[in-house]
Write a protein that holds these residues in place. Structure first.
Motif, PDB file in Angstrom:
ATOM      1  N   ARG A 140      41.494 -39.030 -33.812  1.00  0.00           N
ATOM      2  CA  ARG A 140      42.409 -38.923 -34.951  1.00  0.00           C
ATOM      3  C   ARG A 140      43.698 -38.332 -34.396  1.00  0.00           C
ATOM      4  N   TRP A 141      44.696 -39.192 -34.194  1.00  0.00           N
ATOM      5  CA  TRP A 141      45.970 -38.758 -33.618  1.00  0.00           C
ATOM      6  C   TRP A 141      46.719 -37.862 -34.602  1.00  0.00           C
ATOM      7  N   THR A 142      47.514 -36.945 -34.073  1.00  0.00           N
ATOM      8  CA  THR A 142      48.387 -36.153 -34.935  1.00  0.00           C
ATOM      9  C   THR A 142      49.450 -37.072 -35.543  1.00  0.00           C
ATOM     10  N   PRO A 143      49.964 -36.756 -36.725  1.00  0.00           N
ATOM     11  CA  PRO A 143      51.006 -37.599 -37.336  1.00  0.00           C
ATOM     12  C   PRO A 143      52.213 -37.798 -36.421  1.00  0.00           C
ATOM     13  N   GLU A 144      52.575 -36.752 -35.658  1.00  0.00           N
ATOM     14  CA  GLU A 144      53.746 -36.851 -34.766  1.00  0.00           C
ATOM     15  C   GLU A 144      53.515 -37.890 -33.676  1.00  0.00           C
ATOM     16  N   LEU A 145      52.329 -37.886 -33.079  1.00  0.00           N
ATOM     17  CA  LEU A 145      52.032 -38.863 -32.032  1.00  0.00           C
ATOM     18  C   LEU A 145      51.890 -40.260 -32.610  1.00  0.00           C
ATOM     19  N   ARG A 146      51.239 -40.376 -33.749  1.00  0.00           N
ATOM     20  CA  ARG A 146      50.999 -41.686 -34.355  1.00  0.00           C
ATOM     21  C   ARG A 146      52.311 -42.416 -34.613  1.00  0.00           C
ATOM     22  N   LYS A 147      53.336 -41.684 -35.014  1.00  0.00           N
ATOM     23  CA  LYS A 147      54.628 -42.321 -35.320  1.00  0.00           C
ATOM     24  C   LYS A 147      55.324 -42.853 -34.076  1.00  0.00           C
ATOM     25  N   LEU A 148      54.985 -42.307 -32.911  1.00  0.00           N
ATOM     26  CA  LEU A 148      55.611 -42.758 -31.669  1.00  0.00           C
ATOM     27  C   LEU A 148      54.943 -44.002 -31.078  1.00  0.00           C
ATOM     28  N   MET A 149      53.733 -44.313 -31.528  1.00  0.00           N
ATOM     29  CA  MET A 149      52.920 -45.334 -30.878  1.00  0.00           C
ATOM     30  C   MET A 149      53.197 -46.726 -31.435  1.00  0.00           C
ATOM     31  N   ASN A 150      52.724 -47.738 -30.675  1.00  0.00           N
ATOM     32  CA  ASN A 150      52.899 -49.123 -31.104  1.00  0.00           C
ATOM     33  C   ASN A 150      51.806 -49.549 -32.079  1.00  0.00           C
ATOM     34  N   ILE A 151      51.388 -48.630 -32.931  1.00  0.00           N
ATOM     35  CA  ILE A 151      50.433 -48.909 -33.999  1.00  0.00           C
ATOM     36  C   ILE A 151      51.147 -49.717 -35.089  1.00  0.00           C
ATOM     37  N   TYR A 152      50.414 -50.634 -35.726  1.00  0.00           N
ATOM     38  CA  TYR A 152      50.999 -51.440 -36.789  1.00  0.00           C
ATOM     39  C   TYR A 152      51.596 -50.529 -37.871  1.00  0.00           C
ATOM     40  N   PRO A 153      52.748 -50.916 -38.440  1.00  0.00           N
ATOM     41  CA  PRO A 153      53.444 -50.029 -39.388  1.00  0.00           C
ATOM     42  C   PRO A 153      52.576 -49.525 -40.534  1.00  0.00           C
ATOM     43  N   HIS A 154      51.751 -50.409 -41.132  1.00  0.00           N
ATOM     44  CA  HIS A 154      50.955 -49.967 -42.291  1.00  0.00           C
ATOM     45  C   HIS A 154      49.859 -48.988 -41.874  1.00  0.00           C
ATOM     46  N   LYS A 155      49.424 -49.069 -40.621  1.00  0.00           N
ATOM     47  CA  LYS A 155      48.434 -48.119 -40.123  1.00  0.00           C
ATOM     48  C   LYS A 155      49.104 -46.828 -39.649  1.00  0.00           C
ATOM     49  N   LYS A 156      50.298 -46.966 -39.155  1.00  0.00           N
ATOM     50  CA  LYS A 156      51.041 -45.792 -38.690  1.00  0.00           C
ATOM     51  C   LYS A 156      51.275 -44.806 -39.827  1.00  0.00           C
ATOM     52  N   GLU A 157      51.407 -45.327 -41.029  1.00  0.00           N
ATOM     53  CA  GLU A 157      51.687 -44.476 -42.184  1.00  0.00           C
ATOM     54  C   GLU A 157      50.420 -43.974 -42.861  1.00  0.00           C
ATOM     55  N   LYS A 158      49.267 -44.434 -42.397  1.00  0.00           N
ATOM     56  CA  LYS A 158      48.017 -44.060 -43.066  1.00  0.00           C
ATOM     57  C   LYS A 158      47.657 -42.615 -42.748  1.00  0.00           C
ATOM     58  N   GLU A 159      47.456 -41.832 -43.770  1.00  0.00           N
ATOM     59  CA  GLU A 159      47.090 -40.433 -43.594  1.00  0.00           C
ATOM     60  C   GLU A 159      45.692 -40.333 -42.989  1.00  0.00           C
ATOM     61  N   GLY A 160      45.585 -39.552 -41.914  1.00  0.00           N
ATOM     62  CA  GLY A 160      44.278 -39.329 -41.310  1.00  0.00           C
ATOM     63  C   GLY A 160      43.707 -40.506 -40.564  1.00  0.00           C
ATOM     64  N   LEU A 161      44.561 -41.451 -40.120  1.00  0.00           N
ATOM     65  CA  LEU A 161      44.071 -42.609 -39.371  1.00  0.00           C
ATOM     66  C   LEU A 161      43.215 -42.153 -38.192  1.00  0.00           C
ATOM     67  N   THR A 162      42.022 -42.718 -38.087  1.00  0.00           N
ATOM     68  CA  THR A 162      41.112 -42.434 -36.973  1.00  0.00           C
ATOM     69  C   THR A 162      40.866 -43.739 -36.241  1.00  0.00           C
ATOM     70  N   GLU A 163      41.188 -43.745 -34.953  1.00  0.00           N
ATOM     71  CA  GLU A 163      41.224 -44.978 -34.170  1.00  0.00           C
ATOM     72  C   GLU A 163      40.094 -45.003 -33.146  1.00  0.00           C
ATOM     73  N   ALA A 164      39.319 -46.088 -33.165  1.00  0.00           N
ATOM     74  CA  ALA A 164      38.371 -46.356 -32.090  1.00  0.00           C
ATOM     75  C   ALA A 164      39.087 -47.157 -31.013  1.00  0.00           C
ATOM     76  N   ILE A 165      38.940 -46.728 -29.775  1.00  0.00           N
ATOM     77  CA  ILE A 165      39.544 -47.416 -28.631  1.00  0.00           C
ATOM     78  C   ILE A 165      38.393 -47.889 -27.766  1.00  0.00           C
ATOM     79  N   TYR A 166      38.217 -49.204 -27.704  1.00  0.00           N
ATOM     80  CA  TYR A 166      36.987 -49.761 -27.147  1.00  0.00           C
ATOM     81  C   TYR A 166      37.307 -50.772 -26.049  1.00  0.00           C
ATOM     82  N   SER A 167      37.008 -50.400 -24.807  1.00  0.00           N
ATOM     83  CA  SER A 167      37.150 -51.337 -23.685  1.00  0.00           C
ATOM     84  C   SER A 167      35.828 -52.061 -23.507  1.00  0.00           C
ATOM     85  N   THR A 168      35.874 -53.401 -23.421  1.00  0.00           N
ATOM     86  CA  THR A 168      34.648 -54.193 -23.435  1.00  0.00           C
ATOM     87  C   THR A 168      34.612 -55.148 -22.239  1.00  0.00           C
ATOM     88  N   MET A 169      33.492 -55.872 -22.132  1.00  0.00           N
ATOM     89  CA  MET A 169      33.274 -56.687 -20.942  1.00  0.00           C
ATOM     90  C   MET A 169      34.065 -57.993 -20.946  1.00  0.00           C
TER      91      MET A 169
END
Length: 540
Positions: A140-169
């Motif tokens: 769960r990124w801090t709001p300050e970091l989330r705004k800097l990232m290349n996250i989609y705009p509607h997700k960037k504004e979502k309060e409490g966004l929790t992101e799974a980062i999954y590297s796969t085969m």
């Protein structure tokens, strides 16, 4: 073969037990103030280990780190909300963040995301879906970091966004909102098969560390560091390293970062332990991020029994860091305690066989211990492919065995029996238990989950998992400290158990092998399958 297996096991059961506990007398008593050191039987000479050091490209006989590293006992590995490395932290203590809101009764599939496949670089076939160890990272990124990232705009504004980062085969990294399963940003295609979990920088700096499990065509396996502001590559290392004594290269181990020393600790399956000072610069207002690695130190080793054919060099598991000591096992059945500041092996212990599950650290009555087990590879009988697989409790100060519990297992070439997973060291209501899945026992396609008493090694309960398990179980707790286990098997079953009793509460089936390991954030679980699907499951 299944019929022969059943007949052989029937007659074996007449003449011998399938499991047995051994206990050992310590050569010396250890206490809270003792520092790791060898005793008779745990010196590196006892296992015929020879080492070499390379510092900034030059061979050196001795080394002393300029900025010392110490992971202080009792200090959190990260202040971030989430699971930032395999099994959560430097002690590999668990893959769950937060707690359940109440006593859980069922598992409910909430969403799924499709993944792909990647042509293998040799022979025929594809890497598909999520493999071993395959644990997602969740943050769960801090709001300050989330705004800097290349996250989609509607997700960037979502309060409490929790992101799974999954590297796969399939060579991709997926970014997913764990609440609804929607993508949070574009997939990151790297083009190499990712089996390991990867890692996030524990300092809250938006860097992702990745390590593919194999090469792919002309693309060699190597370690990567990515900038998560823009998903651009910052650095790579280890490709066809000429310092390596093993030809094969893989980087399944989930790395650790020493915060104060700004130093990366990255084991390789090529038989090299890498450390490097990152010289990180990050502006939290503008998002500017750079690294300029220096003081690159490589420790390589070989043993009297290692070769390209047998008892391979290389570290495929993820290491434990306690104080200035790294504890890590290898493909050749060696468990090593390494002083990360001098890069010297302090003690070494024979754990018998190929060790893919990570050690788990536990302090009990002031004394530190390690729990670890092996797969069945080198020690299987040539004809019947049977062997006793050991689960160990080991004194982290001296490397001595405390107890060993063995299980008779089968194995199959390329899909080993024994213990491929990382254990649960119980907390709260199960603080007296350590829980391991054992694969291919008693029958070749079957498996069990066993809870052992931490003090004695005796079995407290046993749960038959149906098909065998490679996935690491995850322990979760309600507000009263009651413990629950989620375990996934090779037939696609996901089981929720009462961890005190070892009884089933709820089951889902996903129709494909789950050899990847789940991660949990509060009451949401994320895991991938070999069937090219990532699923989000609510525990309620």
């Amino acid at each position: 073969m299944m019929a022969l297996d059943t007949v052989v096991l029937f007659f074996l059961r007449i003449f011998r037990r399938f499991d047995k506990v051994y206990r050992y007398e310590a050569l010396e008593q250890t206490g809270p103030e003792d520092k790791p050191h060898p005793v008779k039987g745990t010196t590196q000479d006892d296992l015929g280990i020879e080492c070499n050091l390379e510092v900034n490209g030059k061979i050196q006989a001795e080394y002393q780190r300029l900025e010392t590293i110490a992971f202080q006992p009792g200090e959190d590995y990260t202040k971030m909300e989430g699971i930032v490395t395999f099994r959560g932290d430097n002690l590999r203590s668990g893959a769950a963040f937060g707690e359940l809101p109440s006593r859980p009764k069922k598992l409910e599939k909430k969403w799924s995301v499709s993944t792909g496949r990647l042509q293998k670089g040799y022979g025929k076939g594809y890497w598909t879906g999520s493999g071993w160890t395959g644990q997602p990272l969740i943050v769960r990124w801090t709001p300050e970091l989330r705004k800097l990232m290349n996250i989609y705009p509607h997700k960037k504004e979502k309060e409490g966004l929790t992101e799974a980062i999954y590297s796969t085969m399939d060579g991709n990294v997926y970014f997913i909102d764990i609440e609804d399963g929607e993508k949070t940003r574009d997939d990151l295609f790297v083009g190499l098969p990712f089996k390991g979990a990867g890692a996030l920088d524990p300092r809250g700096i938006p860097m992702l560390y990745l390590g593919p499990g194999d090469s792919c065509g002309d693309e060699p396996a190597r370690g990567f560091i990515y900038n998560l502001i823009n998903c651009k590559k910052l650095y790579e290392f280890g490709a066809n390293d000429p310092f390596a004594l093993r030809k094969f290269h893989g980087y399944d181990s989930s790395v650790l970062v020493a915060e104060a020393a700004d130093t990366l600790i990255a084991p390789g399956e090529n038989g090299i332990l890498y450390t490097m000072k990152l010289n990180t610069k990050f502006n939290r207002e503008t998002g500017e991020l750079s690294i300029d690695p220096s003081e690159t130190v490589k420790l390589r080793y070989k043993t009297y029994r290692s070769s390209e054919q047998n008892y391979w060099l290389g570290m495929e598991d993820s290491g434990v860091m306690w104080d200035n000591y790294l504890y890590i096992a290898d493909n050749g059945g060696n468990l090593m305690c390494i002083d990360i500041n001098t890069m010297k092996i302090i003690w070494a212990q024979d754990v018998v066989d190929d060790t893919n599950g990570s050690p788990v650290f536990s302090v009990e009555e002031g004394v530190p211990y390690l729990y670890i087990a092996t797969s069945l590879h080198w020690t299987a009988s040539p004809r019947l492919k049977l062997g006793d697989v050991p689960i160990f409790k080991i004194n982290a100060i001296t490397g001595e065995y405390v107890w060993k519990h063995t299980y008779l297992c089968n194995t199959v070439a390329g899909i080993s029996g024994g213990v491929q997973a990382t254990c649960v060291s119980g907390k709260h209501s199960i603080s007296d238990l350590v829980i391991f899945p054992v694969a291919r026992t008693p029958q070749v396609r079957a498996g069990i989950l066993v809870a052992l008493d931490k003090k004695t090694g005796e079995e407290v309960w046993r749960y038959h998992t149906g098909r065998y398990v490679w996935s690491s179980p995850v322990d979760i707790y309600d507000p009263d400290g009651n413990a629950y286990i989620v375990v996934c098997n090779s037939e696609g079953d996901m089981d929720l158990l009462d961890a005190r009793k070892g009884t089933l509460l709820s089951r889902l089936n996903f129709g494909a092998n789950i050899e990847a390991s789940p991660a949990v954030f509060n009451d949401m679980l994320v895991v991938g399958t070999r069937g090219q699907e990532i699923v989000g499951v609510k525990i309620s």
